[in-house]
Design a protein around this motif. Structure first.
Motif, mmCIF file in Angstrom:
data_model
loop_
_atom_site.group_PDB
_atom_site.id
_atom_site.type_symbol
_atom_site.label_atom_id
_atom_site.label_comp_id
_atom_site.label_asym_id
_atom_site.label_seq_id
_atom_site.Cartn_x
_atom_site.Cartn_y
_atom_site.Cartn_z
ATOM 1 N N UNK A 97 0.851 -1.196 0.000
ATOM 2 C CA UNK A 97 0.000 0.000 0.000
ATOM 3 C C UNK A 97 0.886 1.245 0.000
ATOM 4 N N UNK A 137 2.279 1.850 -3.364
ATOM 5 C CA UNK A 137 1.268 2.427 -4.263
ATOM 6 C C UNK A 137 1.133 3.931 -4.004
ATOM 7 N N UNK A 138 1.066 4.295 -2.719
ATOM 8 C CA UNK A 138 0.918 5.706 -2.343
ATOM 9 C C UNK A 138 2.102 6.514 -2.885
ATOM 10 N N UNK A 153 2.467 9.565 -5.744
ATOM 11 C CA UNK A 153 2.816 10.839 -5.115
ATOM 12 C C UNK A 153 1.693 11.349 -4.239
ATOM 13 N N UNK A 154 0.970 10.436 -3.578
ATOM 14 C CA UNK A 154 -0.117 10.875 -2.699
ATOM 15 C C UNK A 154 0.429 11.236 -1.329
ATOM 16 N N UNK A 155 -0.180 12.241 -0.683
ATOM 17 C CA UNK A 155 0.077 12.541 0.731
ATOM 18 C C UNK A 155 -1.009 11.854 1.545
ATOM 19 N N UNK A 156 -0.658 10.779 2.212
ATOM 20 C CA UNK A 156 -1.637 10.048 3.029
ATOM 21 C C UNK A 156 -1.008 9.837 4.404
ATOM 22 N N UNK A 157 -1.673 10.320 5.452
ATOM 23 C CA UNK A 157 -1.068 10.224 6.785
ATOM 24 C C UNK A 157 -0.881 8.757 7.166
ATOM 25 N N UNK A 188 -6.904 3.260 -8.722
ATOM 26 C CA UNK A 188 -6.278 4.403 -8.048
ATOM 27 C C UNK A 188 -6.367 5.647 -8.931
ATOM 28 N N UNK A 205 -8.311 9.121 -8.029
ATOM 29 C CA UNK A 205 -7.572 10.382 -8.058
ATOM 30 C C UNK A 205 -8.277 11.426 -8.912
ATOM 31 N N UNK A 210 -11.075 12.882 -6.917
ATOM 32 C CA UNK A 210 -10.782 13.358 -5.552
ATOM 33 C C UNK A 210 -10.668 14.867 -5.458
#
Lengths: 218, 218
Positions: B106, B109-110, B114-118, B150, B154, B157
């Motif tokens: 995961x 993938x993030x 280039x996703x910002x996911x806490x 994904x 995106x 989103x």
């Protein structure tokens, strides 16, 4: 293998496995003595399918039984898909003026996208009820995203259909439909939540300040 | 308004409304006599939110209470979104080698998107568990679609984040998050099922014949 091995390999406790067998979700083992049964890969596979439906898909035992009972007989990918959709969505009558209106909007959406969707696909009712609930909540901004969601679903659907068509046996069709629809919904939901967080961060952390200075709308 | 009118306007039976009040999902009415209470638009709105969560979103009474309890205090769209995601996804520990491996995928993938996911976004666990279940089922073709899903998430989103940022009051934030996440999941699920049917029809009805004559793969 014995129950202890089946439990170890599947990661499901023996009491739970016995419960699934009693509930008809997993076939019984073959008795080798009055108190001893043996299990094989068929049982392991059945357990994995049940776990996927219940633990990951969030279905109840009754819901999982309905899905499994309705899936075996499909002769083609389209039939298996339809059977799964029926099992996953309780039939919902209409005859309620607001719902009929929402169903008409679903029909308009289907036509605008040139989709072939059978008149009894239960997703029509799911969508209509969801549109109604959104309206009642006053969440009209989400309704404005409907076409964007439809376009996103359409983009992936051809590749999903390819997966469904590729299957050989009815058992494989069952697995593919569970994977695409039950687990696929979870997958898409998780990805949406991560992409949403990213999009909020990209817009400045969603700290409550509005970059455009616009007035809050609702 | 009296209970009978609240029931008529919300479409929810009086016994169910009383049950929601006892369970703390809807505020109690204002007593005008020991046996008579009056209700206003606040109660109607609360009922609509509860119905959306339970009837359409499929949450349990406990699940709905958890969502509502956690939502009120968010000071920004991002905080409300995070509170909702926590309430909607039970916390899940790790420490299980296979799950840790799935969590690492995961993370990959993030990063690749280039996703910002806490680090504590519960959607990471949901996705990891779903990936594991798909692998155990042998539904590897669905895993190949991960990047397509994904990309689709995106694409929508940014518009979803815009909806979340537009809200003014905490109450509006609650409604938007419920609309986007709980009802949004149902909306997306229904659209996927219709688009899948259409794609199967477009490929020749999914009649079980394989256009490319290839051998079934799994």
């Amino acid at each position: 293998m014995k129950m202890a091995q089946l439990s170890a390999r599947s990661g499901v406790g023996a009491p739970t496995i016995r419960y699934y067998i009693r509930e008809g979700l997993v076939p019984a083992g073959e008795l080798t003595s009055p108190n001893q049964a043996v299990y094989d890969d068929r049982h392991l596979e059945a357990l994995r399918l049940v776990r996927a439906l219940i633990d990951v898909g969030g279905l109840s035992v009754d819901g999982a039984r309905a899905v499994l009972a309705n899936l075996g007989g499909g002769e083609s990918a389209a039939e298996t898909l339809r059977a799964a959709q029926y099992a996953l969505t309780p039939a919902q009558g209409s005859g309620h003026a607001q719902l009929d209106e929402a169903l008409a909007r679903v029909e308009a959406l289907i036509e605008s996208r040139w989709w072939s969707v059978s008149a009894d696909n239960p997703a029509r009712w799911t969508l209509a009820r969801t549109l109604l609930a959104l309206e009642e909540l006053g969440a009209t901004e989400v309704l404005e995203l409907l076409d964007a969601y439809a376009a996103a679903a359409e983009e992936v659907a051809d590749r999903e259909a390819e997966v469904l068509e590729r299957v050989g046996t009815p058992r494989e069709a069952v697995v593919s439909v569970v994977a695409l629809d039950v687990l696929g919904d979870r997958l898409v939901s998780a990805l949406r939540r991560m992409a949403q967080e990213d999009a909020l961060v990209a817009r400045g952390g969603g700290t409550g300040t509005q970059a455009d200075g616009g007035t809050p709308q609702r």
